[in-house]
Design a protein around this motif. Structure first.
Motif: not given
Ligand code: FAD
Length: 371
Positions: A65-70, A335-340, A353-357
């Protein structure tokens, strides 16, 4: 206190520290960023730059979920960087083809189809219609249309230019020797230039992060995982998408070179490159793309991924160290997770509130080894 009067100190100027700085500065927080050397000279610029939210995933869950969001944030984020700092991170929207040579590999790839998004199985012929240079020996594979890429060196330059433009105080060649605790809260660091204090301290020092938390009883399980890569060039481009198979990937860049990676070695902080590895990476790449047999050798390098036993990053606060936010351990996907990561840490600091739990990523989690 409004954000204009708040200050943050970030330890570690890799992609993660710089991405956090970018988001905090955009929120109006005053940021000081320190690094033991020059910015972005460790794992972040050794990377291949794949944004592999699908190809890297072997089961569903919080990390997916985190990776897809980023991944979804990437397009706009790179545009923001270009607009702010004037440098393009070379975001290329061409997807990844993940080829299978063996029945076992084909079965593993097909087993992902029920839960993975944006993926389709292609026959060998269909794969070669998209990338004619691929070997005739492949059995087929998965096409991940959303797994794009950036150039990590360009991304680093784009982030550095952007945070400078936004007023970041950058202190290179300033290792953090230890953290300063006062009244039960982490409030700064000791360096050769003296003490640096801030309202919020953020630890983003990649594979080195645990050294600063251990004196406070927080034994972060973090270790370097060396990756050696090579770069090759052909007279004319032979692929436009990233191609990937078990044990090897080839990522084409805009300058005509291709990054081929990467080893996974647990051998401490040793970053030496070995001739035998150059040979085996070249052989694996040539098996996938036979035309690489005649490619020009450009360069080789190694970097240290910040590994964790479960493959997930640490993001958030530990109960053992109030005042310190940790963002480290991004392993194969920093690199993938930098923006998230930048956005989530900003949300924590701004009490939003954080966008991801973030409970799956807490530095206090009990770690099970990777399956
Ligand atoms: P780093 O880039 O290592 O930065 C940490 C910084 O902290 C360094 O600059 C260091 O000098 C500094 N530091 C350490 N200790 C201190 C101290 N005491 N005081 C001050 N500063 C300190 N990810 C992807 O998403 N896609 C890919 O295709 C990909 N390919 C990869 C290929 C290879 C070969 C490697 C090695 C990695 C790859 N990765 C990839 C993973 C990615 O590069 C990492 O997850 C990411 O770079 C981690 O960023 P970081 O900022 O946490 O760490």
């Amino acid at each position: 206190m409004n954000s204009r009067n708040r200050s943050a100190l970030i330890i570690g100027g890799g992609i993660i520290g710089c991405s956090i700085a970018f988001e905090l500065l955009r929120a109006g927080i005053q940021v000081t960023l320190i690094d033991k050397g020059a910015l972005n000279k460790e794992a972040s610029t050794a990377a291949a730059g794949m944004l592999g939210a699908q190809v890297e995933m072997h089961h569903p869950g919080a990390f997916y979920e985190l990776c897809e969001w980023s991944q979804q944030l990437y397009h706009k984020w790179t545009e923001d960087l270009l607009q702010t700092g004037g440098i393009s991170p070379q975001y290329i929207e061409k997807g990844i083809l993940r080829a299978a040579f063996t029945e076992e590999d084909e079965l593993e790839l097909r087993s992902r189809l029920p839960w993975i998004h944006n993926a389709e199985w292609l026959t060998s012929k269909e794969m070669r219609t998209i990338e004619p240079g691929l070997s005739r020996d492949i059995r087929g594979g998965l096409r991940f249309q959303q797994d794009h890429q950036v150039h990590p060196v360009q991304l680093a330059l784009a982030l550095q230019a952007s945070i400078l433009r936004l007023g970041c105080e950058i202190r290179e060649w300033t290792p953090a020797f230890s953290l300063i605790e006062h009244n039960g809260r982490i409030q700064g660091v000791r360096t050769a230039d003296g003490e640096l204090l801030a309202d919020q301290v953020i630890l983003a020092s990649g594979a080195w992060a645990s050294a600063l938390t251990e004196p406070f009883g927080l034994k972060l399980q973090l270790f370097p995982v060396k990756g050696q890569c090579i770069s090759l060039r052909t007279a004319a481009p032979i692929i436009s998408s990233t191609v990937f198979t078990k044990g090897c990937y080839i990522v084409p860049k805009l300058d005509g070179s291709m990054i081929i990676g990467a080893t996974q070695e647990e051998c401490g902080y040793d970053k030496r490159c070995h001739a035998s590895v150059i040979g085996s990476l070249h052989s694996a790449a040539t098996q996938l793309l036979p035309e690489l047999d005649h490619a020009e050798f450009v360069s080789t390098w190694a970097g240290l991924r910040p590994g964790t036993p479960d493959g997930l990053p640490y993001m958030g606060q530990s109960v053992k160290m109030p005042g310190l936010i940790i963002a480290a351990g991004h392993y194969r996907n920093g690199i993938l997770l930098a923006p998230a990561t930048g956005k989530l840490i900003k949300q924590l600091i701004m009490d939003e509130p954080t966008s991801i739990n973030l409970s799956s990523f807490t530095p206090d989690r009990v770690l099970a080894p990777v399956q």
